[in-house]
Scaffold this motif. Structure first.
Motif, PDB file in Angstrom:
ATOM      1  N   ASP A 194       0.826  -1.207   0.000  1.00 21.44           N
ATOM      2  CA  ASP A 194       0.000   0.000   0.000  1.00 21.44           C
ATOM      3  C   ASP A 194       0.859   1.255   0.000  1.00 21.44           C
ATOM      4  O   ASP A 194       0.539   2.247  -0.667  1.00 21.44           O
ATOM      5  CB  ASP A 194      -0.922   0.009   1.221  1.00 21.44           C
ATOM      6  CG  ASP A 194      -2.100  -0.941   1.072  1.00 21.44           C
ATOM      7  OD1 ASP A 194      -2.429  -1.278  -0.076  1.00 21.44           O
ATOM      8  OD2 ASP A 194      -2.676  -1.344   2.101  1.00 21.44           O
ATOM      9  N   LEU A 195       1.948   1.214   0.744  1.00 20.25           N
ATOM     10  CA  LEU A 195       2.846   2.363   0.770  1.00 20.25           C
ATOM     11  C   LEU A 195       3.431   2.616  -0.614  1.00 20.25           C
ATOM     12  O   LEU A 195       3.512   3.760  -1.069  1.00 20.25           O
ATOM     13  CB  LEU A 195       3.957   2.121   1.784  1.00 20.25           C
ATOM     14  CG  LEU A 195       5.019   3.225   1.863  1.00 20.25           C
ATOM     15  CD1 LEU A 195       4.400   4.550   2.281  1.00 20.25           C
ATOM     16  CD2 LEU A 195       6.131   2.828   2.825  1.00 20.25           C
ATOM     17  N   ALA A 222      -5.505   3.878   0.060  1.00 19.48           N
ATOM     18  CA  ALA A 222      -4.211   3.476   0.605  1.00 19.48           C
ATOM     19  C   ALA A 222      -4.016   4.073   1.993  1.00 19.48           C
ATOM     20  O   ALA A 222      -3.535   3.392   2.911  1.00 19.48           O
ATOM     21  CB  ALA A 222      -3.090   3.916  -0.334  1.00 19.48           C
ATOM     22  N   TYR A 223      -4.396   5.324   2.161  1.00 17.21           N
ATOM     23  CA  TYR A 223      -4.262   5.956   3.476  1.00 17.21           C
ATOM     24  C   TYR A 223      -5.136   5.259   4.517  1.00 17.21           C
ATOM     25  O   TYR A 223      -4.699   5.010   5.646  1.00 17.21           O
ATOM     26  CB  TYR A 223      -4.634   7.432   3.388  1.00 17.21           C
ATOM     27  CG  TYR A 223      -4.663   8.096   4.738  1.00 17.21           C
ATOM     28  CD1 TYR A 223      -3.485   8.455   5.368  1.00 17.21           C
ATOM     29  CD2 TYR A 223      -5.871   8.314   5.405  1.00 17.21           C
ATOM     30  CE1 TYR A 223      -3.497   9.031   6.622  1.00 17.21           C
ATOM     31  CE2 TYR A 223      -5.891   8.890   6.658  1.00 17.21           C
ATOM     32  CZ  TYR A 223      -4.713   9.247   7.262  1.00 17.21           C
ATOM     33  OH  TYR A 223      -4.727   9.799   8.510  1.00 17.21           O
ATOM     34  N   VAL A 224      -6.379   4.931   4.153  1.00 20.76           N
ATOM     35  CA  VAL A 224      -7.293   4.290   5.100  1.00 20.76           C
ATOM     36  C   VAL A 224      -6.767   2.915   5.504  1.00 20.76           C
ATOM     37  O   VAL A 224      -6.827   2.533   6.686  1.00 20.76           O
ATOM     38  CB  VAL A 224      -8.708   4.183   4.497  1.00 20.76           C
ATOM     39  CG1 VAL A 224      -9.606   3.297   5.366  1.00 20.76           C
ATOM     40  CG2 VAL A 224      -9.316   5.574   4.334  1.00 20.76           C
ATOM     41  N   ARG A 225      -6.228   2.154   4.554  1.00 19.84           N
ATOM     42  CA  ARG A 225      -5.697   0.830   4.904  1.00 19.84           C
ATOM     43  C   ARG A 225      -4.520   0.956   5.875  1.00 19.84           C
ATOM     44  O   ARG A 225      -4.363   0.143   6.783  1.00 19.84           O
ATOM     45  CB  ARG A 225      -5.278   0.086   3.641  1.00 19.84           C
ATOM     46  CG  ARG A 225      -6.452  -0.436   2.820  1.00 19.84           C
ATOM     47  CD  ARG A 225      -5.988  -1.432   1.763  1.00 19.84           C
ATOM     48  NE  ARG A 225      -5.143  -0.809   0.767  1.00 19.84           N
ATOM     49  CZ  ARG A 225      -5.588  -0.283  -0.365  1.00 19.84           C
ATOM     50  NH1 ARG A 225      -6.890  -0.295  -0.633  1.00 19.84           N
ATOM     51  NH2 ARG A 225      -4.757   0.257  -1.236  1.00 19.84           N
ATOM     52  N   ILE A 226      -3.699   1.997   5.693  1.00 22.47           N
ATOM     53  CA  ILE A 226      -2.589   2.218   6.613  1.00 22.47           C
ATOM     54  C   ILE A 226      -3.116   2.528   8.018  1.00 22.47           C
ATOM     55  O   ILE A 226      -2.642   1.990   9.019  1.00 22.47           O
ATOM     56  CB  ILE A 226      -1.692   3.360   6.106  1.00 22.47           C
ATOM     57  CG1 ILE A 226      -0.932   2.909   4.860  1.00 22.47           C
ATOM     58  CG2 ILE A 226      -0.705   3.818   7.176  1.00 22.47           C
ATOM     59  CD1 ILE A 226      -0.182   4.023   4.165  1.00 22.47           C
ATOM     60  N   GLU A 227      -4.121   3.387   8.088  1.00 20.87           N
ATOM     61  CA  GLU A 227      -4.674   3.741   9.387  1.00 20.87           C
ATOM     62  C   GLU A 227      -5.385   2.556  10.044  1.00 20.87           C
ATOM     63  O   GLU A 227      -5.395   2.434  11.277  1.00 20.87           O
ATOM     64  CB  GLU A 227      -5.639   4.926   9.237  1.00 20.87           C
ATOM     65  CG  GLU A 227      -4.968   6.242   8.927  1.00 20.87           C
ATOM     66  CD  GLU A 227      -4.150   6.757  10.098  1.00 20.87           C
ATOM     67  OE1 GLU A 227      -4.270   6.236  11.226  1.00 20.87           O
ATOM     68  OE2 GLU A 227      -3.351   7.682   9.899  1.00 20.87           O
ATOM     69  N   GLN A 228      -5.972   1.688   9.229  1.00 19.82           N
ATOM     70  CA  GLN A 228      -6.637   0.527   9.803  1.00 19.82           C
ATOM     71  C   GLN A 228      -5.648  -0.432  10.447  1.00 19.82           C
ATOM     72  O   GLN A 228      -6.003  -1.170  11.374  1.00 19.82           O
ATOM     73  CB  GLN A 228      -7.463  -0.186   8.730  1.00 19.82           C
ATOM     74  CG  GLN A 228      -8.767   0.541   8.417  1.00 19.82           C
ATOM     75  CD  GLN A 228      -9.555  -0.094   7.301  1.00 19.82           C
ATOM     76  OE1 GLN A 228      -8.980  -0.707   6.399  1.00 19.82           O
ATOM     77  NE2 GLN A 228     -10.879   0.064   7.349  1.00 19.82           N
ATOM     78  N   SER A 236     -13.935   2.394  10.876  1.00 15.85           N
ATOM     79  CA  SER A 236     -14.805   1.911   9.811  1.00 15.85           C
ATOM     80  C   SER A 236     -14.904   3.016   8.764  1.00 15.85           C
ATOM     81  O   SER A 236     -15.174   4.178   9.099  1.00 15.85           O
ATOM     82  CB  SER A 236     -16.202   1.580  10.357  1.00 15.85           C
ATOM     83  OG  SER A 236     -17.083   1.267   9.297  1.00 15.85           O
ATOM     84  N   PHE A 237     -14.656   2.661   7.507  1.00 12.16           N
ATOM     85  CA  PHE A 237     -14.679   3.653   6.421  1.00 12.16           C
ATOM     86  C   PHE A 237     -15.648   3.172   5.352  1.00 12.16           C
ATOM     87  O   PHE A 237     -15.502   2.082   4.802  1.00 12.16           O
ATOM     88  CB  PHE A 237     -13.276   3.835   5.822  1.00 12.16           C
ATOM     89  CG  PHE A 237     -13.216   4.872   4.737  1.00 12.16           C
ATOM     90  CD1 PHE A 237     -13.410   6.212   5.025  1.00 12.16           C
ATOM     91  CD2 PHE A 237     -12.953   4.511   3.426  1.00 12.16           C
ATOM     92  CE1 PHE A 237     -13.345   7.174   4.026  1.00 12.16           C
ATOM     93  CE2 PHE A 237     -12.883   5.458   2.425  1.00 12.16           C
ATOM     94  CZ  PHE A 237     -13.077   6.794   2.721  1.00 12.16           C
TER      95      PHE A 237
END
Length: 350
Positions: A194-195, A222-228, A236-237
């Protein structure tokens, strides 16, 4: 001040109906002022009518000339465009003034010569045109130069925002991947992938002033997956994007900071976490994106909560003027940000 990218762009687009209407309004106002200031006031309404016809013809023809210069003068320098425009305006005024004098005996335009001889009337008309044209062209140059400087500053602010976000992504992703390497190697590998995808998207955005919403959502995802990885089940997004909105265009790096704010200042600061919702709708002329996140109670605000909103609002103003907006509101439970971006009429949207 920096020069505009295209010399003809110094001139406003006089091919549009709105600007032509403004030119006509100014000409009519000048006609009324000249008529009321005339010493021959026995038939002021007739004088207003004749001056209006005379000045409106000059205004319409001048607008048409500037429209053609803007469209066809590419390759000329700024100085050449200014000189060509100035000479054209003087030439149009001279031709229409001579035509008014020739038609005077048949149309009543001789009323305009009550206070001056034909030669004096021509010279006075050219003198007024010369002063007004010089002031107007100077204003156009200053306006275009200011816009060029504002665009340069906007690009610098965008690059600064990108530079600020880059270490944030790197730190969170690498830290999360390191923590997962021993226990969840597959999740660590996904985080690094993701990065890599995120950085590719970021590099692409740096060379594109505008992107589609679908391209921007790649960065958001990509940002949301990193934060998850960091927040787990607390985050939850949910997205609700219609088909037309996916191909709508907007400035790069516009939605991602809003989602970052929603997660960082809303969900992450709540022990129980929460849901971030993104809704996008597009009509033929407008893209509307709404980001909703829970409010983190009475906790003290984190510095920078308004910075992204202010930065994006400034960029929208530079790109679209008053046609775009970024507004926020809240109720007892939710913080809501609404982004409105105009779309070209040529876009095939429903």
């Amino acid at each position: 001040m920096p020069e505009p990218n295209d010399s003809p762009a110094i001139l406003p687009d006089f091919c549009t109906g709105a600007r032509i209407f403004r030119v006509l309004a100014v000409c009519e106002a000048v006609a009324i002022i000249l008529a009321l200031g005339s010493s021959e006031s026995a038939d002021v309404w007739r004088l207003i009518f004749l001056l209006s016809v005379y000045l409106l013809w000059i205004g319409v023809c001048s607008a048409a000339a500037l429209c053609l210069i803007r469209r066809w003068a590419y390759g000329l320098s700024t100085r050449q465009v200014m000189i060509l425009s100035y000479v054209s305006l003087l030439g149009i005024t001279f031709v229409i003034t001579e035509a008014a004098l020739l038609a005077g005996p048949y149309t009543g335009f001789w009323v305009l010569l009550v206070e001056a001889s034909p030669m004096a009337f021509v010279l006075r008309s050219l003198g007024i045109c010369g002063v007004v044209a010089a002031l107007a062209l100077r204003y156009f140059w200053l306006r275009a130069a200011w816009q060029a400087r504002a665009e340069t500053e906007a690009r610098a602010r965008l690059e600064a925002l990108q530079a600020r976000i880059e270490p944030h992504f790197l730190f969170n992703t690498l830290n999360s991947a390191a923590a997962l390497t021993a226990t969840r190697p597959q999740a660590a590998e996904t985080a690094l992938e993701d990065l890599a995808a995120l950085l590719r998207a970021r590099l692409a955005h740096e060379t594109a002033e505008q992107v589609t919403l679908a391209e921007e959502m790649t960065l958001v995802a990509a940002y949301v997956r990193i934060e998850q990885l960091r927040l787990g089940a607390r985050l939850s997004f949910i997205t609700d994007i219609d088909t037309a909105a996916e191909q709508a265009r907007l400035p790069a790096l516009t939605i991602q900071p809003l989602v970052e704010n929603a997660i960082g200042h809303g969900v992450a600061r709540r022990a129980e976490g929460g849901r971030v919702q993104l809704i996008a709708r597009c009509t033929r002329q407008t893209l509307t994106v709404t980001v909703i996140n829970p409010i983190a109670g009475q906790l003290e605000r984190v510095p920078g909560h308004r910075q992204a909103i202010s930065n994006i609002r400034d960029r929208l103003g530079l790109a679209y003027g008053s046609q775009a907006s970024l507004e926020f509101s809240h109720d007892a439970c939710s913080f809501i940000v609404t982004l409105v971006v105009p779309q070209p009429e040529s876009n095939d949207m429903t």
